[in-house]
Design an enzyme around this catalytic site. Structure first.
Site, short mmCIF file in Angstrom:
data_model
loop_
_atom_site.label_atom_id
_atom_site.label_comp_id
_atom_site.label_asym_id
_atom_site.label_seq_id
_atom_site.Cartn_x
_atom_site.Cartn_y
_atom_site.Cartn_z
N ASN A 9 5.28 -50.47 29.69
CA ASN A 9 5.61 -49.08 30.03
C ASN A 9 4.29 -48.32 30.09
O ASN A 9 3.66 -48.08 29.06
CB ASN A 9 6.53 -48.52 28.93
CG ASN A 9 6.75 -47.03 29.07
OD1 ASN A 9 6.46 -46.44 30.12
ND2 ASN A 9 7.28 -46.41 28.02
N TRP A 10 3.87 -47.98 31.30
CA TRP A 10 2.55 -47.34 31.46
C TRP A 10 2.57 -45.88 31.06
O TRP A 10 1.51 -45.24 31.00
CB TRP A 10 2.06 -47.48 32.90
CG TRP A 10 1.79 -48.89 33.35
CD1 TRP A 10 1.94 -50.05 32.62
CD2 TRP A 10 1.34 -49.30 34.65
NE1 TRP A 10 1.60 -51.15 33.39
CE2 TRP A 10 1.22 -50.71 34.64
CE3 TRP A 10 1.01 -48.62 35.81
CZ2 TRP A 10 0.80 -51.44 35.75
CZ3 TRP A 10 0.59 -49.34 36.92
CH2 TRP A 10 0.49 -50.74 36.89
N LYS A 11 3.76 -45.33 30.86
CA LYS A 11 3.89 -43.89 30.50
C LYS A 11 3.13 -43.02 31.50
O LYS A 11 3.02 -43.37 32.67
CB LYS A 11 3.44 -43.66 29.06
CG LYS A 11 4.09 -44.64 28.09
CD LYS A 11 3.91 -44.23 26.68
CE LYS A 11 4.42 -45.31 25.76
NZ LYS A 11 4.43 -44.94 24.38
N HIS A 96 14.05 -43.86 26.47
CA HIS A 96 12.82 -44.09 25.71
C HIS A 96 12.67 -43.00 24.64
O HIS A 96 13.07 -41.86 24.85
CB HIS A 96 11.60 -44.08 26.64
CG HIS A 96 10.36 -44.53 25.95
ND1 HIS A 96 9.58 -43.67 25.22
CD2 HIS A 96 9.81 -45.76 25.82
CE1 HIS A 96 8.58 -44.36 24.68
NE2 HIS A 96 8.69 -45.63 25.03
N GLU A 98 10.32 -41.23 23.72
CA GLU A 98 9.63 -39.98 24.12
C GLU A 98 10.55 -39.09 24.92
O GLU A 98 10.44 -37.86 24.87
CB GLU A 98 8.34 -40.34 24.89
CG GLU A 98 7.27 -40.85 23.91
CD GLU A 98 6.42 -41.99 24.44
OE1 GLU A 98 6.32 -42.15 25.67
OE2 GLU A 98 5.87 -42.73 23.60
N GLU A 168 13.04 -50.04 19.51
CA GLU A 168 11.70 -49.48 19.32
C GLU A 168 11.73 -48.47 18.17
O GLU A 168 12.10 -47.31 18.38
CB GLU A 168 11.24 -48.77 20.60
CG GLU A 168 11.19 -49.66 21.81
CD GLU A 168 10.21 -49.12 22.84
OE1 GLU A 168 9.22 -49.81 23.11
OE2 GLU A 168 10.41 -48.00 23.34
N GLY A 174 3.05 -46.34 19.47
CA GLY A 174 1.76 -45.70 19.70
C GLY A 174 1.02 -45.34 18.42
O GLY A 174 0.03 -44.62 18.43
N SER A 214 3.79 -50.80 19.09
CA SER A 214 2.48 -51.35 18.78
C SER A 214 2.42 -52.88 18.89
O SER A 214 1.71 -53.54 18.12
CB SER A 214 1.99 -50.86 17.40
OG SER A 214 1.91 -49.45 17.40
N GLY A 236 0.67 -49.24 24.85
CA GLY A 236 -0.79 -49.27 24.91
C GLY A 236 -1.38 -50.59 25.39
O GLY A 236 -2.25 -50.61 26.27
C1 PEP Z 1 6.53 -47.82 24.07
O1 PEP Z 1 6.17 -46.73 24.43
O2 PEP Z 1 7.61 -48.27 24.49
C2 PEP Z 1 5.69 -48.55 23.12
C3 PEP Z 1 6.21 -49.54 22.49
O3 PEP Z 1 4.39 -48.11 22.97
P1 PEP Z 1 3.22 -48.85 22.09
O4 PEP Z 1 3.28 -50.31 22.44
O5 PEP Z 1 1.95 -48.19 22.53
O6 PEP Z 1 3.57 -48.60 20.67
#
Ligand code: PEP
Length: 258
Positions: A9-11, A96, A98, A168, A174, A214, A236
């Site tokens: 997921n590039w966000k 998601h 966010e 998640e 993040g 993460s 990330g």
């Molecule tokens: C995500 O945004 O779905 C995610 C898991 O981010 P990260 O890997 O950066 O924690």
């Protein structure tokens, strides 16, 4: 055995040049790997150029990060499922954390989006996960079960098979804090048991449940070794072709040895 599925997921990252470079870098990194499904979810505005760069039948499938549930009309700023299928987008992330916690999306809205996605032929990745205070007050299973039930409301077993669940934990996204493999496995097993109650054991056994939070090359083997962790949703570490490619290679080797 379920086929592992790893998605990035590039966000709200990359630009017109780096999005194409990242996607083509991932295509190179996954060349020759057939036992892992791989996807990347760029920002809406780069979907077309990324799909053109990798090809619509590439091993790297392309997903969107969100959709709106209406087909078209006066919905300023929104993107419909039909617009995404027009571009040959394959997957779409719904719910998601966010979008739940920064934008304020409800379970009902997420469910409508997930239905719109599937009805249009997109494959949804439905995200669920508890906040830190919910985990600390022992509410993880309650919160996650509620999100799974509400997110999947109105879907038949055949439809559910096309939906990936991404667990998640919000406190791990993040932040550099990964859930331990035991914490991930516990929630994944709970979700699969819930899916068996909602549908049937065979459906639950076939559904893909990703972990996200993460995830990186260093913890991929441990996470992917969990019985009910079938893939990863990566933020990330998905922004670098070599680290994302490394996670896919590690998973491929692990599954080849099972
Ligand atoms: C995500 O945004 O779905 C995610 C898991 O981010 P990260 O890997 O950066 O924690």
């Amino acid at each position: 055995m379920r086929k592992p599925f790893i998605a990035a997921n590039w966000k709200m990252n990359t630009n017109s040049k780096s999005a194409v470079e990242l996607a083509t870098g991932v295509v190179k990194a996954v060349d020759g790997i057939d036992n892992v499904d791989v996807a990347a979810c760029p920002p809406f505005v780069y979907l077309q150029s990324v799909i053109e760069a990798v090809g619509s039948d590439s091993k790297l499938a392309i997903g969107a990060q969100d959709i709106f549930y209406e087909g078209n009309g006066a919905f300023t700023g929104e993107i419909s499922a039909e617009m995404l299928t027009d571009l040959k987008v394959k997957y779409v992330i719904t719910g998601h954390s966010e979008r739940r916690h920064v934008i304020g999306e409800s379970d009902e809205l997420i469910n409508k989006k997930t239905h719109a996605a599937l009805d249009a032929g997109l494959l949804p990745i439905l995200c669920v996960g508890e906040l830190l205070e919910e985990r600390e007050s022992g509410k993880t299973n309650e919160v996650v079960s509620d999100q799974v039930k509400k997110g999947l409301a109105g879907f038949t077993a055949d439809q559910a098979l096309k939906i990936t669940i991404a667990y998640e934990p919000v406190w791990a996204i993040g932040t550099g804090k990964t859930a331990t493999s035991a914490q991930a496995q516990e929630v994944h097993a709970m979700i699969r048991e819930l899916l068996a109650q909602m549908y049937d054991a065979q459906t639950a056994d076939q559904m893909i449940i990703q972990y996200g939070g993460s995830a990186k090359p260093e913890n991929t083997k441990e996470l992917m070794s969990c019985a009910d962790v079938d893939g990863l949703l990566v933020g990330g570490a998905g922004l670098k072709a070599d680290s994302f490619g490394e996670m896919i290679k590690i998973t491929s080797e692990l599954y080849a040895s099972l």
